[in-house]
Design a protein around this motif. Structure first.
Motif, PDB file in Angstrom:
ATOM      1  N   ALA A 147      31.030  -1.618  58.691  1.00 57.51           N
ATOM      2  CA  ALA A 147      31.557  -1.819  57.333  1.00 57.51           C
ATOM      3  C   ALA A 147      31.981  -0.503  56.685  1.00 57.51           C
ATOM      4  O   ALA A 147      32.793  -0.493  55.762  1.00 57.51           O
ATOM      5  N   ARG A 148      31.431   0.610  57.178  1.00 54.38           N
ATOM      6  CA  ARG A 148      31.746   1.914  56.584  1.00 54.38           C
ATOM      7  C   ARG A 148      32.974   2.556  57.219  1.00 54.38           C
ATOM      8  O   ARG A 148      33.350   3.660  56.873  1.00 54.38           O
ATOM      9  N   ASN A 149      33.604   1.850  58.144  1.00 50.66           N
ATOM     10  CA  ASN A 149      34.817   2.345  58.771  1.00 50.66           C
ATOM     11  C   ASN A 149      35.975   2.266  57.775  1.00 50.66           C
ATOM     12  O   ASN A 149      36.105   1.293  57.037  1.00 50.66           O
ATOM     13  N   GLU A 150      36.814   3.269  57.771  1.00 49.05           N
ATOM     14  CA  GLU A 150      37.946   3.278  56.839  1.00 49.05           C
ATOM     15  C   GLU A 150      38.917   2.138  57.114  1.00 49.05           C
ATOM     16  O   GLU A 150      39.733   1.783  56.248  1.00 49.05           O
ATOM     17  N   GLN A 151      38.866   1.567  58.303  1.00 46.01           N
ATOM     18  CA  GLN A 151      39.735   0.436  58.613  1.00 46.01           C
ATOM     19  C   GLN A 151      39.193  -0.872  58.021  1.00 46.01           C
ATOM     20  O   GLN A 151      39.902  -1.869  57.993  1.00 46.01           O
ATOM     21  N   ASP A 152      37.941  -0.862  57.579  1.00 48.82           N
ATOM     22  CA  ASP A 152      37.331  -2.073  57.035  1.00 48.82           C
ATOM     23  C   ASP A 152      37.121  -2.013  55.532  1.00 48.82           C
ATOM     24  O   ASP A 152      36.907  -3.039  54.895  1.00 48.82           O
ATOM     25  N   THR A 153      37.170  -0.821  54.960  1.00 48.72           N
ATOM     26  CA  THR A 153      36.831  -0.636  53.545  1.00 48.72           C
ATOM     27  C   THR A 153      37.893   0.230  52.864  1.00 48.72           C
ATOM     28  O   THR A 153      38.437   1.142  53.481  1.00 48.72           O
ATOM     29  N   PHE A 154      38.169  -0.067  51.599  1.00 49.76           N
ATOM     30  CA  PHE A 154      39.141   0.709  50.829  1.00 49.76           C
ATOM     31  C   PHE A 154      38.460   1.958  50.255  1.00 49.76           C
ATOM     32  O   PHE A 154      37.695   1.861  49.296  1.00 49.76           O
ATOM     33  N   TYR A 155      38.747   3.115  50.861  1.00 45.27           N
ATOM     34  CA  TYR A 155      38.192   4.379  50.382  1.00 45.27           C
ATOM     35  C   TYR A 155      39.212   5.104  49.505  1.00 45.27           C
ATOM     36  O   TYR A 155      40.418   5.061  49.762  1.00 45.27           O
ATOM     37  N   LEU A 156      38.713   5.769  48.472  1.00 43.81           N
ATOM     38  CA  LEU A 156      39.557   6.594  47.604  1.00 43.81           C
ATOM     39  C   LEU A 156      39.504   8.038  48.075  1.00 43.81           C
ATOM     40  O   LEU A 156      38.586   8.434  48.811  1.00 43.81           O
ATOM     41  N   PRO A 157      40.479   8.878  47.680  1.00 44.07           N
ATOM     42  CA  PRO A 157      40.503  10.274  48.156  1.00 44.07           C
ATOM     43  C   PRO A 157      39.244  11.068  47.837  1.00 44.07           C
ATOM     44  O   PRO A 157      38.886  11.996  48.557  1.00 44.07           O
ATOM     45  N   ASP A 158      38.534  10.711  46.744  1.00 48.77           N
ATOM     46  CA  ASP A 158      37.335  11.475  46.376  1.00 48.77           C
ATOM     47  C   ASP A 158      36.067  10.966  47.062  1.00 48.77           C
ATOM     48  O   ASP A 158      34.966  11.415  46.753  1.00 48.77           O
ATOM     49  N   GLY A 159      36.221  10.014  48.014  1.00 42.65           N
ATOM     50  CA  GLY A 159      35.067   9.516  48.750  1.00 42.65           C
ATOM     51  C   GLY A 159      34.483   8.232  48.195  1.00 42.65           C
ATOM     52  O   GLY A 159      33.666   7.582  48.861  1.00 42.65           O
ATOM     53  N   ARG A 160      34.856   7.867  46.989  1.00 41.18           N
ATOM     54  CA  ARG A 160      34.403   6.590  46.452  1.00 41.18           C
ATOM     55  C   ARG A 160      35.161   5.454  47.128  1.00 41.18           C
ATOM     56  O   ARG A 160      36.094   5.685  47.899  1.00 41.18           O
ATOM     57  N   LEU A 161      34.791   4.226  46.837  1.00 40.00           N
ATOM     58  CA  LEU A 161      35.388   3.095  47.509  1.00 40.00           C
ATOM     59  C   LEU A 161      35.383   1.871  46.601  1.00 40.00           C
ATOM     60  O   LEU A 161      34.645   1.820  45.605  1.00 40.00           O
ATOM     61  N   LEU A 162      36.199   0.901  46.933  1.00 38.54           N
ATOM     62  CA  LEU A 162      36.129  -0.399  46.268  1.00 38.54           C
ATOM     63  C   LEU A 162      34.966  -1.162  46.883  1.00 38.54           C
ATOM     64  O   LEU A 162      34.868  -1.257  48.114  1.00 38.54           O
ATOM     65  N   ARG A 163      34.089  -1.686  46.039  1.00 34.42           N
ATOM     66  CA  ARG A 163      32.870  -2.313  46.554  1.00 34.42           C
ATOM     67  C   ARG A 163      33.219  -3.460  47.516  1.00 34.42           C
ATOM     68  O   ARG A 163      34.140  -4.239  47.272  1.00 34.42           O
ATOM     69  N   THR A 164      32.473  -3.551  48.595  1.00 37.95           N
ATOM     70  CA  THR A 164      32.701  -4.590  49.594  1.00 37.95           C
ATOM     71  C   THR A 164      31.886  -5.836  49.312  1.00 37.95           C
ATOM     72  O   THR A 164      32.039  -6.841  50.006  1.00 37.95           O
ATOM     73  N   HIS A 165      31.013  -5.775  48.333  1.00 37.18           N
ATOM     74  CA  HIS A 165      30.220  -6.920  47.901  1.00 37.18           C
ATOM     75  C   HIS A 165      29.628  -6.582  46.533  1.00 37.18           C
ATOM     76  O   HIS A 165      29.591  -5.420  46.119  1.00 37.18           O
ATOM     77  N   THR A 166      29.167  -7.601  45.829  1.00 37.35           N
ATOM     78  CA  THR A 166      28.563  -7.336  44.521  1.00 37.35           C
ATOM     79  C   THR A 166      27.064  -7.071  44.637  1.00 37.35           C
ATOM     80  O   THR A 166      26.360  -7.027  43.624  1.00 37.35           O
ATOM     81  N   SER A 167      26.578  -6.848  45.862  1.00 42.16           N
ATOM     82  CA  SER A 167      25.180  -6.426  46.047  1.00 42.16           C
ATOM     83  C   SER A 167      24.925  -5.088  45.362  1.00 42.16           C
ATOM     84  O   SER A 167      23.776  -4.756  45.040  1.00 42.16           O
ATOM     85  N   THR A 168      25.992  -4.307  45.152  1.00 43.46           N
ATOM     86  CA  THR A 168      25.844  -3.034  44.446  1.00 43.46           C
ATOM     87  C   THR A 168      25.253  -3.238  43.050  1.00 43.46           C
ATOM     88  O   THR A 168      24.513  -2.391  42.548  1.00 43.46           O
ATOM     89  N   VAL A 169      25.588  -4.362  42.439  1.00 41.79           N
ATOM     90  CA  VAL A 169      25.072  -4.653  41.099  1.00 41.79           C
ATOM     91  C   VAL A 169      23.568  -4.920  41.159  1.00 41.79           C
ATOM     92  O   VAL A 169      22.824  -4.585  40.236  1.00 41.79           O
ATOM     93  N   GLN A 170      23.096  -5.517  42.254  1.00 46.46           N
ATOM     94  CA  GLN A 170      21.656  -5.743  42.417  1.00 46.46           C
ATOM     95  C   GLN A 170      20.909  -4.411  42.419  1.00 46.46           C
ATOM     96  O   GLN A 170      19.846  -4.277  41.794  1.00 46.46           O
ATOM     97  N   ILE A 171      21.460  -3.429  43.131  1.00 45.63           N
ATOM     98  CA  ILE A 171      20.823  -2.110  43.170  1.00 45.63           C
ATOM     99  C   ILE A 171      20.799  -1.489  41.780  1.00 45.63           C
ATOM    100  O   ILE A 171      19.774  -0.951  41.327  1.00 45.63           O
ATOM    101  N   ARG A 172      21.918  -1.560  41.081  1.00 42.58           N
ATOM    102  CA  ARG A 172      21.981  -0.997  39.732  1.00 42.58           C
ATOM    103  C   ARG A 172      21.024  -1.715  38.784  1.00 42.58           C
ATOM    104  O   ARG A 172      20.421  -1.098  37.897  1.00 42.58           O
ATOM    105  N   ALA A 173      20.853  -3.023  38.966  1.00 40.62           N
ATOM    106  CA  ALA A 173      19.934  -3.773  38.118  1.00 40.62           C
ATOM    107  C   ALA A 173      18.496  -3.314  38.345  1.00 40.62           C
ATOM    108  O   ALA A 173      17.719  -3.166  37.391  1.00 40.62           O
ATOM    109  N   MET A 174      18.119  -3.053  39.606  1.00 38.12           N
ATOM    110  CA  MET A 174      16.759  -2.579  39.892  1.00 38.12           C
ATOM    111  C   MET A 174      16.553  -1.149  39.405  1.00 38.12           C
ATOM    112  O   MET A 174      15.452  -0.790  38.986  1.00 38.12           O
ATOM    113  N   GLN A 175      17.608  -0.337  39.451  1.00 33.42           N
ATOM    114  CA  GLN A 175      17.484   1.017  38.907  1.00 33.42           C
ATOM    115  C   GLN A 175      17.234   0.994  37.399  1.00 33.42           C
ATOM    116  O   GLN A 175      16.526   1.840  36.860  1.00 33.42           O
TER     117      GLN A 175
END
Length: 335
Positions: A147-175
């Protein structure tokens, strides 16, 4: 005794009010406001008045000029409106007003949100542009994961990316919050999939997280069975199959079978789920700098629903691309 200017004003207003066509209005305008008109002539006379008369007559002259100009404007505007209305055939049928409706994907998301809210889940939100830690590292997804391959995920020039799932929100909620926690994260996700009848570079999810003491697979099973039967009907059969996800252990794929669906007795895959992996809790603790999510004390389950896929199943839609084509013939079916 009335001033001659006041008499001139009254005569002008009377003549304007009695005008029956545009020609007579234009004649009145010239007679009073034209270069050689009565009101304009008084403007020329101002230079012959004494110093004591000029302020009084000047003020009255402005009032008269404004009153006549305003009366002409009102009549001219009314005449133009009357002329425009005369061209309208009121016997013709009017233009029907189109009644709008929510997009089918929006309807699907709201239906899912309402069902989970009834079960006590709060709404959580997060950014579409994420960093690798929230999208992968915190979710026990190693650097060599496909999933971390550039062919599978939209990466930006600064290393950030478009989220591949909304599980990221779960992490932020626990933080952001101490356990217990029960949230759903609806929103868009992005992957470099080839666009075809069942795949798109952007899709929509509702992911859920429940963390508390003594949370078990039974809680996960009961929650998702209730949701599926609310969505597809009370007679819907729900099946849990063992699967692998890096962020849950054990993990399950969920299938449904319902006579209300076109497939009838056919099992259809609809969801991924599982018990939160202890490594996820450990990563959250590192980010928080405490042991708030001690995996010896807290357990939890997580799930992810593809709302585009659920809409295709529920509404019997053969091609995912129809959702994005804005064809009113398609969208009106859901009005």
């Amino acid at each position: 005794m009335a001033h001659p200017l006041e008499q001139l004003r009254d005569d002008a207003l009377r003549e304007i009010a009695d005008a029956r066509d545009e020609q007579s209005l234009e004649a009145a305008r010239i007679r009073y406001l034209g270069r050689n008109g009565g009101i304009s002539a008084w403007g020329e006379q101002m230079k012959t008045l004494g110093q004591g008369e000029k302020p009084v007559v000047g003020k009255l002259l402005n009032e008269v000029r404004n009153a006549v100009t305003a009366a002409l404007a009102v009549i001219f505007r009314g005449a133009k409106e009357t002329e425009a209305l005369a061209k309208i055939d009121i016997s013709l049928p009017g233009t029907p007003a189109e009644r709008g409706s929510l997009h089918p994907l929006t309807q699907m998301l709201e239906r899912g949100i309402q069902t989970f809210r009834r079960m006590g889940f709060a709404l959580a939100d997060g950014p579409d542009i994420e960093d690798e830690w929230h999208c992968f590292d915190a979710l026990n997804t190693p650097a060599d994961h496909p999933a971390r391959n550039e062919q599978d995920t939209f990466y930006l020039p600064d290393g950030r990316l478009l989220r591949t799932h909304t599980s990221t929100v779960q992490i932020r909620a626990m933080q952001a919050a101490l356990p217990p926690i029960r949230v759903i994260a609806p929103g868009a996700a992005y992957r470099r999939d080839e666009v075809d009848a069942t795949h798109s570079a952007q899709f929509h999810q509702i992911e859920g997280l429940y963390v508390d003491q003594n949370v078990s697979v039974a809680d996960l099973k009961g929650t998702l069975e209730f949701f599926m039967r609310e969505l597809f009907g009370p007679d819907t059969a729900v099946r849990f199959r063992p699967h692998y996800f890096p962020f849950t252990e054990p993990s399950f794929e969920i299938d449904v079978k319902s006579k209300a669906l076109k497939g009838g007795e056919q099992w259809i895959e609809v969801c991924g789920s599982g018990m939160v992996h202890p490594n996820v809790f450990e990563e959250v603790n590192k980010a928080r700098g405490d042991k708030a999510y001690d995996s010896e004390k807290w357990t939890g389950f997580a799930f992810g629903l593809g709302m585009d896929r659920l809409a295709m199943i529920l509404f019997d839609i053969p091609d995912l691309r129809l959702f994005a084509q804005n064809d009113l013939r398609f969208l009106k079916q859901f009005a």
